[in-house]
Write a protein that holds these residues in place. Sequence first.
Motif, PDB file in Angstrom:
ATOM      1  N   GLY A   1       8.167 -20.942  -2.121  1.00 47.76           N
ATOM      2  CA  GLY A   1       9.266 -20.483  -1.276  1.00 47.76           C
ATOM      3  C   GLY A   1       9.172 -21.091   0.107  1.00 47.76           C
ATOM      4  O   GLY A   1       8.502 -22.114   0.300  1.00 47.76           O
TER       5      GLY A   1
ATOM      6  N   ASP B   1      10.126 -24.915   0.953  1.00 47.68           N
ATOM      7  CA  ASP B   1       9.905 -25.190  -0.472  1.00 47.68           C
ATOM      8  C   ASP B   1       8.442 -25.560  -0.737  1.00 47.68           C
ATOM      9  O   ASP B   1       8.127 -26.631  -1.239  1.00 47.68           O
ATOM     10  CB  ASP B   1      10.841 -26.313  -0.952  1.00 47.68           C
TER      11      ASP B   1
ATOM     12  N   ARG C   1       8.555 -17.126  -7.668  1.00 48.76           N
ATOM     13  CA  ARG C   1       9.475 -17.841  -6.767  1.00 48.76           C
ATOM     14  C   ARG C   1      10.193 -16.828  -5.881  1.00 48.76           C
ATOM     15  O   ARG C   1      10.830 -15.903  -6.395  1.00 48.76           O
ATOM     16  CB  ARG C   1      10.472 -18.666  -7.583  1.00 48.76           C
ATOM     17  N   LEU C   2      10.066 -17.025  -4.570  1.00 47.37           N
ATOM     18  CA  LEU C   2      10.755 -16.113  -3.649  1.00 47.37           C
ATOM     19  C   LEU C   2      12.258 -16.284  -3.828  1.00 47.37           C
ATOM     20  O   LEU C   2      12.763 -17.409  -3.873  1.00 47.37           O
ATOM     21  CB  LEU C   2      10.377 -16.416  -2.199  1.00 47.37           C
TER      22      LEU C   2
ATOM     23  N   ARG D   1      16.286 -16.361  -2.935  1.00 45.93           N
ATOM     24  CA  ARG D   1      17.020 -16.915  -1.795  1.00 45.93           C
ATOM     25  C   ARG D   1      17.105 -15.907  -0.668  1.00 45.93           C
ATOM     26  O   ARG D   1      17.258 -14.709  -0.909  1.00 45.93           O
ATOM     27  CB  ARG D   1      18.439 -17.282  -2.241  1.00 45.93           C
TER      28      ARG D   1
ATOM     29  N   TYR E   1      11.580 -14.980   2.916  1.00 44.75           N
ATOM     30  CA  TYR E   1      10.628 -15.834   3.623  1.00 44.75           C
ATOM     31  C   TYR E   1       9.272 -15.137   3.662  1.00 44.75           C
ATOM     32  O   TYR E   1       9.205 -13.903   3.755  1.00 44.75           O
ATOM     33  CB  TYR E   1      11.105 -16.088   5.066  1.00 44.75           C
TER      34      TYR E   1
ATOM     35  N   GLN F   1       6.529 -10.548   2.581  1.00 43.34           N
ATOM     36  CA  GLN F   1       7.783 -11.152   2.109  1.00 43.34           C
ATOM     37  C   GLN F   1       8.949 -10.474   2.806  1.00 43.34           C
ATOM     38  O   GLN F   1       9.176  -9.269   2.635  1.00 43.34           O
ATOM     39  CB  GLN F   1       7.908 -10.994   0.587  1.00 43.34           C
TER      40      GLN F   1
END
Length: 465
Positions: A16, A32, A67-68, A70, A73, A410
């Motif tokens: 992420g 990414d 996977r974080l 959309r 962060y 997160q």
Amino acid sequence: MSLTEKPSLRGRAIVGDFFHAPTRDRLEVLTDTLIAVDEAGTITAVLGPDAAGRAAAEADLGSNILRLPRGNYGLPGMVDLHVHAPQYPQLGLALDAPLAEWLDTYTFPLEARYADLDFAAPRYRALVEDLLAQGTTTVVYFATQHVDATKLLADLCLELGQRALVGKVAMDDPATCPEDYRDADAVAAVSGTRAVIDYIRAHPDNAEARVLPVVTPRFTPSCTPEALSGLGALAAEHACHIQTHCSESDWAHGHALNRFGKSDAEALDDFGLLTRHTVLAHSNFLSGDDMDRVAGRGAGVAHCALSNIYFANSVFPLRKALERQVRVGLGTDISGGPSASMFEACLTTVRASRLLEDGVDPDLPAERRGRAGSAIDLVTAFHLATAGGADVLDLPVGRLQPGCRFDLVQIDTRARNGGIRLFDITRPEAIFEKIIHGTTRANIAAVWVDGHQVVAPPPDDLGRH
Ligand code: GUN
Ligand code: FE
């Protein structure tokens, strides 16, 4: 859900966008990026989209990659260098008296109640849960004078998965401590501290030493010289961290000068309490010589900007301390500071520094109103709240780089009930500013400590993206 039931990132990887500030004044944006975590919870690789080995790592890990979503962060977990755990029920209250009166009128009577473990347990549990849920993964705790309640706080940090330093407060001077809330004498102050050190180090759930003991003389006014020197010797014998308050207010600063004929920092040094492993809370009235002494010993300062507004009679000269090579991290000082959030601590650090820079009395001409060269920017404040605090403690956290523990927050910038609205903002540095200014508990989607997930998204949030 217990710690082991929540999904762990040990032996897995996360992909992420991340922010961290490994050095002062420098925000690193990891877009990414793949962060790999080993079975022990340590970061083994940080691979950007074009890094050598990235494709191979993704292929190797297969489905073992989180996977974080959309709009999410990752930040390093916050390091709070100064919390009074028993004062949490008083958060937002009792802010109307100066330090000595505040201690006698409100704080000592509240802390005395932690003799009762039934009183302590739900309050300590709520605190540890709430701090984790606000993104604070490492905390340096003052508990109370009681040995058993201090052990209970350590138990809860281990159970809930928070990295912590936990100290039994030593306070034995009958001249300043209440009859019903003090160590019987210096010997009891030292032996009680030793009992907690032994308990934490031998704890069956603490094989990874996620919880550490910390020798905790409350501050010089509350301790006899015998207790102070005994605790200095104990810390040396056990190679243990130390925490105390130093020169916090006019009164506390003057108390040391009157009593010892020297500054608080010098007195602490003479008692063996100023070491590479020492955290000094506040330290607003350190002289230049004191700062050099603190820096020379390698001790650190817990800068508590919000609490200082209420109790310290001044703004800590943070830039000056950093320029003199003093190691500094941030603290909330619950409940002297009426916010438990380290995001708030970052913001108050910036704001207080701006008041020091410009000055506050409009009747003074601009050139005499403030202290030039005092302002701190947001990235520096964030650095201090993460990597800076980690450096004060000499712990491998606060940065997203190989060798560091995987302690991560997160942030979901899209959380409906949160405080962030990005609209069309896409520049990463601007998103970072929005995150630090706007994050509320609802924006904190998940938190990991040592690769263990310690805060999970509420079930109805799963799959929303
Ligand atoms: N000095 C001694 N004890 C305390 C405390 O509990 N809070 C603060 N802010 N300062 C102190
Ligand atoms: Fe404090």
